[in-house]
Design an enzyme around this catalytic site. Structure first.
Site, PDB file in Angstrom:
ATOM      1  N   GLU A   1     -14.737   4.179   4.102  1.00 31.90           N
ATOM      2  CA  GLU A   1     -13.828   3.373   4.918  1.00 31.90           C
ATOM      3  C   GLU A   1     -13.246   4.182   6.080  1.00 31.90           C
ATOM      4  O   GLU A   1     -13.061   5.398   5.980  1.00 31.90           O
ATOM      5  CB  GLU A   1     -12.716   2.773   4.066  1.00 31.90           C
ATOM      6  CG  GLU A   1     -11.828   3.749   3.313  1.00 31.90           C
ATOM      7  CD  GLU A   1     -10.699   3.019   2.601  1.00 31.90           C
ATOM      8  OE1 GLU A   1      -9.902   2.360   3.296  1.00 31.90           O
ATOM      9  OE2 GLU A   1     -10.623   3.107   1.359  1.00 31.90           O
TER      10      GLU A   1
ATOM     11  N   SER B   1      -3.930  -1.030   0.645  1.00 34.21           N
ATOM     12  CA  SER B   1      -4.022  -1.211   2.087  1.00 34.21           C
ATOM     13  C   SER B   1      -2.628  -1.229   2.726  1.00 34.21           C
ATOM     14  O   SER B   1      -1.878  -0.269   2.602  1.00 34.21           O
ATOM     15  CB  SER B   1      -4.817  -2.482   2.413  1.00 34.21           C
ATOM     16  OG  SER B   1      -5.188  -2.538   3.767  1.00 34.21           O
TER      17      SER B   1
ATOM     18  N   HIS C   1     -13.260  -0.175   1.658  1.00 31.53           N
ATOM     19  CA  HIS C   1     -11.814  -0.379   1.599  1.00 31.53           C
ATOM     20  C   HIS C   1     -11.458  -1.291   0.419  1.00 31.53           C
ATOM     21  O   HIS C   1     -12.071  -2.331   0.206  1.00 31.53           O
ATOM     22  CB  HIS C   1     -11.370  -1.023   2.908  1.00 31.53           C
ATOM     23  CG  HIS C   1      -9.907  -1.178   3.085  1.00 31.53           C
ATOM     24  ND1 HIS C   1      -9.055  -0.118   3.276  1.00 31.53           N
ATOM     25  CD2 HIS C   1      -9.127  -2.294   3.139  1.00 31.53           C
ATOM     26  CE1 HIS C   1      -7.826  -0.562   3.439  1.00 31.53           C
ATOM     27  NE2 HIS C   1      -7.834  -1.876   3.347  1.00 31.53           N
TER      28      HIS C   1
END
Length: 298
Positions: free
Chosen positions: A238, A143, A268
């Site tokens: 995602e 991320s 995600h």
């Protein structure tokens, strides 16, 4: 079809959205626990504190001592820590057969950019000073940390430091303006993220004085020429799917070998279910198979 075990990740994001909407997002320790409980505890791994630094050495038994994964945790720059992500990166380090260094960087909104990048570059410099050769270091991150696995290299190069062997970002966040088409195409599939949320996180990270197009913020605006190879993973459901696609495209345009691996129906950072869900375990093994030759491990 997604496995029943992978539903744990979906439930995590559903609960995270409910907690956010209820205003229950200020307890960092609780948030770390919720992250960590997604991942099983891997066997045959030791965790060692780094004196004087908010960091952990992750040391799988029989791992190569001179090969290191440099790990940048996710959390939107407002959360995450070495405790929330230690088991995830332990699974990865054990699969690769190398040690891993996982550290805490300053979090927003108390600390805005470039505090996080400054700390990442300083930690990389420290790692090099421990006698680990740059070509024996592989950056990885999820991320926000996935994006930083690239921007840290750009800043390190500017600062005169040698580049690592390559990078393995997964579910990378690189587009701080949230322009990707997947924000619309996956709007009803992603259980947590949406355009306004991502832009809000970007604002907390950047503050009022920094640009989302700074190449040390968004590497799509940076010069990726000369970086080592990249292996990028992302979930098919995602909204940040296009972040991964755009990063792979930018790398290829710069002459950098980039492999993009999209996992259908995954949320995600689904890799957080390592040890629990077959898709997460498969993803870890794919990263390890890619990483070993890059690090010149058998």
């Amino acid at each position: 079809m997604a496995s029943k075990e992978s539903e744990a990740v979906r439930r995590h994001w559903v609960a995270a959205r409910a907690a956010m909407e209820a205003g229950e997002t200020s307890d960092q320790e609780l948030a770390d626990h919720r992250w960590a409980e997604l991942t099983t505890e891997p066997d045959n791994v030791d965790y060692l504190r780094v004196p004087g630094r908010p960091a952990l050495w992750i040391a799988p038994h029989n791992a190569a001592q001179d090969r290191v994964l440099f790990c940048l945790h996710g959390g939107g720059f407002v959360g995450g820590s070495r405790y929330s992500h230690r088991k995830l990166y332990a699974h990865l380090a054990r699969a690769v057969g190398a040690r891993a260094l996982l550290f805490d960087y300053p979090l927003a909104p108390a600390h805005v950019y470039p505090a996080q990048l400054d700390d990442a570059v300083d930690t990389y410099h420290w790692l090099l000073d421990q006698g680990i050769a740059a070509e024996h270091i592989l950056f990885t991150g999820d991320s926000a940390g996935g994006g930083m696995s690239i921007t840290t290299q750009l800043r390190a190069r500017t600062d005169g430091l040698p580049l690592p062997a390559g990078a393995m970002p997964f579910s990378p966040w690189v587009d701080f303006e949230a322009t990707g088409a997947s924000y619309e195409t996956n709007r009803d599939r992603d259980e947590f993220f949406h355009r306004d949320l991502v832009r809000g996180l970007a604002f907390m990270f950047l503050g009022r004085d920094n640009s989302p197009r700074d190449p040390y913020v968004n590497p799509l605006y940076g010069d990726l020429t000369g970086l080592g190879p990249m292996y990028i993973q992302t979930g098919g459901d995602e909204v940040l799917l296009d972040d991964a696609r755009q990063l792979a495209e930018a790398a290829e345009k710069a002459g950098v070998a980039a492999t993009l691996d999209v996992f259908p129906e995954m949320q995600h950072t689904f890799q957080m279910a390592a040890g629990r869900a077959p898709e997460a375990d498969d993803a870890i093994q794919r990263m390890a198979r890619w990483a070993r030759p890059v690090l010149r491990l058998r």
